[in-house]
Design a protein around this motif. Sequence first.
Motif, PDB file in Angstrom:
ATOM      1  N   PRO A  41       0.830  -1.216   0.000  1.00 19.44           N
ATOM      2  CA  PRO A  41       0.000   0.000   0.000  1.00 19.44           C
ATOM      3  C   PRO A  41       0.858   1.256   0.000  1.00 19.44           C
ATOM      4  CG  PRO A  41      -0.852  -1.600   1.558  1.00 19.44           C
ATOM      5  CD  PRO A  41       0.452  -2.148   1.071  1.00 19.44           C
ATOM      6  N   GLY A  42       0.554   2.165  -0.912  1.00 18.59           N
ATOM      7  CA  GLY A  42       1.268   3.425  -0.987  1.00 18.59           C
ATOM      8  C   GLY A  42       2.635   3.347  -1.638  1.00 18.59           C
ATOM      9  N   LYS A  43       2.991   2.180  -2.150  1.00 15.71           N
ATOM     10  CA  LYS A  43       4.304   2.009  -2.777  1.00 15.71           C
ATOM     11  C   LYS A  43       4.148   1.566  -4.225  1.00 15.71           C
ATOM     12  CE  LYS A  43       6.855   0.916   1.460  1.00 15.71           C
ATOM     13  NZ  LYS A  43       7.810  -0.038   2.091  1.00 15.71           N
ATOM     14  N   GLU A  44       5.229   1.723  -4.991  1.00 14.34           N
ATOM     15  CA  GLU A  44       5.226   1.281  -6.369  1.00 14.34           C
ATOM     16  C   GLU A  44       5.452  -0.228  -6.447  1.00 14.34           C
ATOM     17  OE1 GLU A  44       6.936   5.369  -8.485  1.00 14.34           O
ATOM     18  OE2 GLU A  44       8.065   3.501  -8.601  1.00 14.34           O
ATOM     19  N   ARG A  45       5.000  -0.794  -7.551  1.00  9.52           N
ATOM     20  CA  ARG A  45       5.247  -2.213  -7.776  1.00  9.52           C
ATOM     21  C   ARG A  45       6.748  -2.443  -7.944  1.00  9.52           C
ATOM     22  NH1 ARG A  45       1.418  -5.336 -11.982  1.00  9.52           N
ATOM     23  NH2 ARG A  45      -0.045  -4.171 -10.657  1.00  9.52           N
ATOM     24  N   GLU A  46       7.251  -3.516  -7.324  1.00 11.11           N
ATOM     25  CA  GLU A  46       8.686  -3.802  -7.372  1.00 11.11           C
ATOM     26  C   GLU A  46       8.930  -5.258  -7.716  1.00 11.11           C
ATOM     27  OE1 GLU A  46      10.478  -3.183  -3.535  1.00 11.11           O
ATOM     28  OE2 GLU A  46       9.289  -4.753  -2.572  1.00 11.11           O
ATOM     29  N   LEU A  47      10.080  -5.494  -8.315  1.00 10.01           N
ATOM     30  CA  LEU A  47      10.483  -6.856  -8.643  1.00 10.01           C
ATOM     31  C   LEU A  47      10.812  -7.614  -7.369  1.00 10.01           C
ATOM     32  CD1 LEU A  47      11.477  -9.026 -10.728  1.00 10.01           C
ATOM     33  CD2 LEU A  47      13.741  -7.984 -10.465  1.00 10.01           C
ATOM     34  N   VAL A  48      10.333  -8.839  -7.283  1.00 13.82           N
ATOM     35  CA  VAL A  48      10.697  -9.735  -6.188  1.00 13.82           C
ATOM     36  C   VAL A  48      11.731 -10.750  -6.688  1.00 13.82           C
ATOM     37  CG1 VAL A  48       9.890 -11.464  -4.547  1.00 13.82           C
ATOM     38  CG2 VAL A  48       8.454  -9.479  -5.091  1.00 13.82           C
ATOM     39  N   ALA A  49      11.385 -11.466  -7.742  1.00 18.26           N
ATOM     40  CA  ALA A  49      12.276 -12.481  -8.291  1.00 18.26           C
ATOM     41  C   ALA A  49      11.846 -12.797  -9.713  1.00 18.26           C
ATOM     42  CB  ALA A  49      12.251 -13.750  -7.441  1.00 18.26           C
ATOM     43  N   VAL A  51      12.903 -15.536 -13.156  1.00 18.93           N
ATOM     44  CA  VAL A  51      13.714 -16.604 -13.742  1.00 18.93           C
ATOM     45  C   VAL A  51      13.602 -16.480 -15.255  1.00 18.93           C
ATOM     46  CG1 VAL A  51      11.802 -18.242 -13.397  1.00 18.93           C
ATOM     47  CG2 VAL A  51      14.089 -19.090 -13.905  1.00 18.93           C
ATOM     48  N   LEU A  52      14.752 -16.380 -15.892  1.00 23.75           N
ATOM     49  CA  LEU A  52      14.797 -16.178 -17.331  1.00 23.75           C
ATOM     50  C   LEU A  52      14.695 -17.513 -18.068  1.00 23.75           C
ATOM     51  CD1 LEU A  52      17.622 -13.487 -17.498  1.00 23.75           C
ATOM     52  CD2 LEU A  52      15.168 -13.205 -17.073  1.00 23.75           C
ATOM     53  N   GLY A  53      14.547 -17.428 -19.376  1.00 23.05           N
ATOM     54  CA  GLY A  53      14.401 -18.624 -20.171  1.00 23.05           C
ATOM     55  C   GLY A  53      15.607 -19.542 -20.112  1.00 23.05           C
ATOM     56  N   ASP A  54      16.788 -18.969 -19.872  1.00 23.73           N
ATOM     57  CA  ASP A  54      17.999 -19.798 -19.786  1.00 23.73           C
ATOM     58  C   ASP A  54      18.220 -20.343 -18.384  1.00 23.73           C
ATOM     59  OD1 ASP A  54      20.430 -17.021 -19.695  1.00 23.73           O
ATOM     60  OD2 ASP A  54      18.793 -17.584 -18.366  1.00 23.73           O
ATOM     61  N   GLY A  55      17.274 -20.061 -17.470  1.00 26.94           N
ATOM     62  CA  GLY A  55      17.359 -20.573 -16.115  1.00 26.94           C
ATOM     63  C   GLY A  55      18.020 -19.642 -15.122  1.00 26.94           C
ATOM     64  N   SER A  56      18.605 -18.565 -15.585  1.00 26.71           N
ATOM     65  CA  SER A  56      19.238 -17.631 -14.657  1.00 26.71           C
ATOM     66  C   SER A  56      18.163 -16.918 -13.838  1.00 26.71           C
ATOM     67  CB  SER A  56      20.102 -16.629 -15.403  1.00 26.71           C
ATOM     68  OG  SER A  56      19.344 -15.915 -16.359  1.00 26.71           O
ATOM     69  N   ILE A  57      18.546 -16.539 -12.629  1.00 24.39           N
ATOM     70  CA  ILE A  57      17.594 -16.005 -11.651  1.00 24.39           C
ATOM     71  C   ILE A  57      18.115 -14.705 -11.054  1.00 24.39           C
ATOM     72  CG2 ILE A  57      16.589 -16.425  -9.373  1.00 24.39           C
ATOM     73  CD1 ILE A  57      16.435 -19.393 -10.104  1.00 24.39           C
ATOM     74  N   ASN A  58      17.200 -13.779 -10.841  1.00 25.31           N
ATOM     75  CA  ASN A  58      17.517 -12.544 -10.135  1.00 25.31           C
ATOM     76  C   ASN A  58      16.540 -12.352  -8.991  1.00 25.31           C
ATOM     77  OD1 ASN A  58      19.686 -11.601 -11.820  1.00 25.31           O
ATOM     78  ND2 ASN A  58      18.163 -11.104 -13.364  1.00 25.31           N
ATOM     79  N   TYR A  59      17.051 -11.887  -7.873  1.00 25.96           N
ATOM     80  CA  TYR A  59      16.231 -11.597  -6.703  1.00 25.96           C
ATOM     81  C   TYR A  59      16.419 -10.151  -6.271  1.00 25.96           C
ATOM     82  CZ  TYR A  59      15.786 -16.662  -5.892  1.00 25.96           C
ATOM     83  OH  TYR A  59      15.516 -18.004  -6.015  1.00 25.96           O
ATOM     84  N   ALA A  60      15.364  -9.582  -5.692  1.00 25.83           N
ATOM     85  CA  ALA A  60      15.517  -8.308  -5.005  1.00 25.83           C
ATOM     86  C   ALA A  60      16.402  -8.537  -3.786  1.00 25.83           C
ATOM     87  CB  ALA A  60      14.156  -7.779  -4.580  1.00 25.83           C
ATOM     88  N   ASP A  61      17.209  -7.544  -3.451  1.00 25.59           N
ATOM     89  CA  ASP A  61      18.106  -7.700  -2.291  1.00 25.59           C
ATOM     90  C   ASP A  61      17.327  -8.010  -1.019  1.00 25.59           C
ATOM     91  OD1 ASP A  61      20.489  -5.107  -3.305  1.00 25.59           O
ATOM     92  OD2 ASP A  61      20.319  -7.223  -3.853  1.00 25.59           O
ATOM     93  N   SER A  62      16.132  -7.473  -0.914  1.00 27.03           N
ATOM     94  CA  SER A  62      15.347  -7.620   0.313  1.00 27.03           C
ATOM     95  C   SER A  62      14.858  -9.053   0.548  1.00 27.03           C
ATOM     96  CB  SER A  62      14.148  -6.675   0.285  1.00 27.03           C
ATOM     97  OG  SER A  62      13.318  -6.951  -0.831  1.00 27.03           O
ATOM     98  N   VAL A  63      14.893  -9.890  -0.481  1.00 28.59           N
ATOM     99  CA  VAL A  63      14.378 -11.255  -0.317  1.00 28.59           C
ATOM    100  C   VAL A  63      15.452 -12.325  -0.492  1.00 28.59           C
ATOM    101  CG1 VAL A  63      12.129 -10.475  -1.145  1.00 28.59           C
ATOM    102  CG2 VAL A  63      13.675 -11.671  -2.715  1.00 28.59           C
ATOM    103  N   LYS A  64      16.656 -11.916  -0.847  1.00 23.51           N
ATOM    104  CA  LYS A  64      17.729 -12.892  -1.041  1.00 23.51           C
ATOM    105  C   LYS A  64      17.966 -13.713   0.217  1.00 23.51           C
ATOM    106  CE  LYS A  64      20.363 -10.515  -4.660  1.00 23.51           C
ATOM    107  NZ  LYS A  64      21.613  -9.774  -4.978  1.00 23.51           N
ATOM    108  N   GLY A  65      18.077 -15.022   0.023  1.00 22.25           N
ATOM    109  CA  GLY A  65      18.307 -15.912   1.151  1.00 22.25           C
ATOM    110  C   GLY A  65      17.033 -16.360   1.844  1.00 22.25           C
TER     111      GLY A  65
END
Length: 120
Positions: A41-49, A51-65
């Motif tokens: 609420p009151g915030k912009e939409r942000e990326l969480v995680a 997974v690309l077609g080649d299997g590589s993955i990116n996470y937001a720093d706030s959810v890593k681990g």
Amino acid sequence: QVQLVESGGGLVQPGGSLRLSCVASGDIFRLNTMGWYRQAPGKERELVAVVLGDGSINYADSVKGRFTISRDNAKDTVYLQMNSLKPDDTAVYYCNVKGWRRPIAALDTWGQGIQVTVSS
């Protein structure tokens, strides 16, 4: 048309876990990027995680681990395992997929969103 159906949200206590699922169906030719975003609420939409077609993955720093994204290409499904949840994780979570649909055209579509609430 391609539809996304999300499930698995709800209310959980701090430190708890939830698993979100997003199933894609319809006129799919190929799915490349599959990911999860969230909007508090009151915030912009942000990326969480994502997974690309080649299997590589990116996470937001706030959810890593704590969060793990995975996909099942045979089922056109992407999952988000969320552990050690915190109140700050409370948001509406949205699934997004990018790729190609039939007849051949670019695909970039969103799910309807699912509520995740972390509270004692």
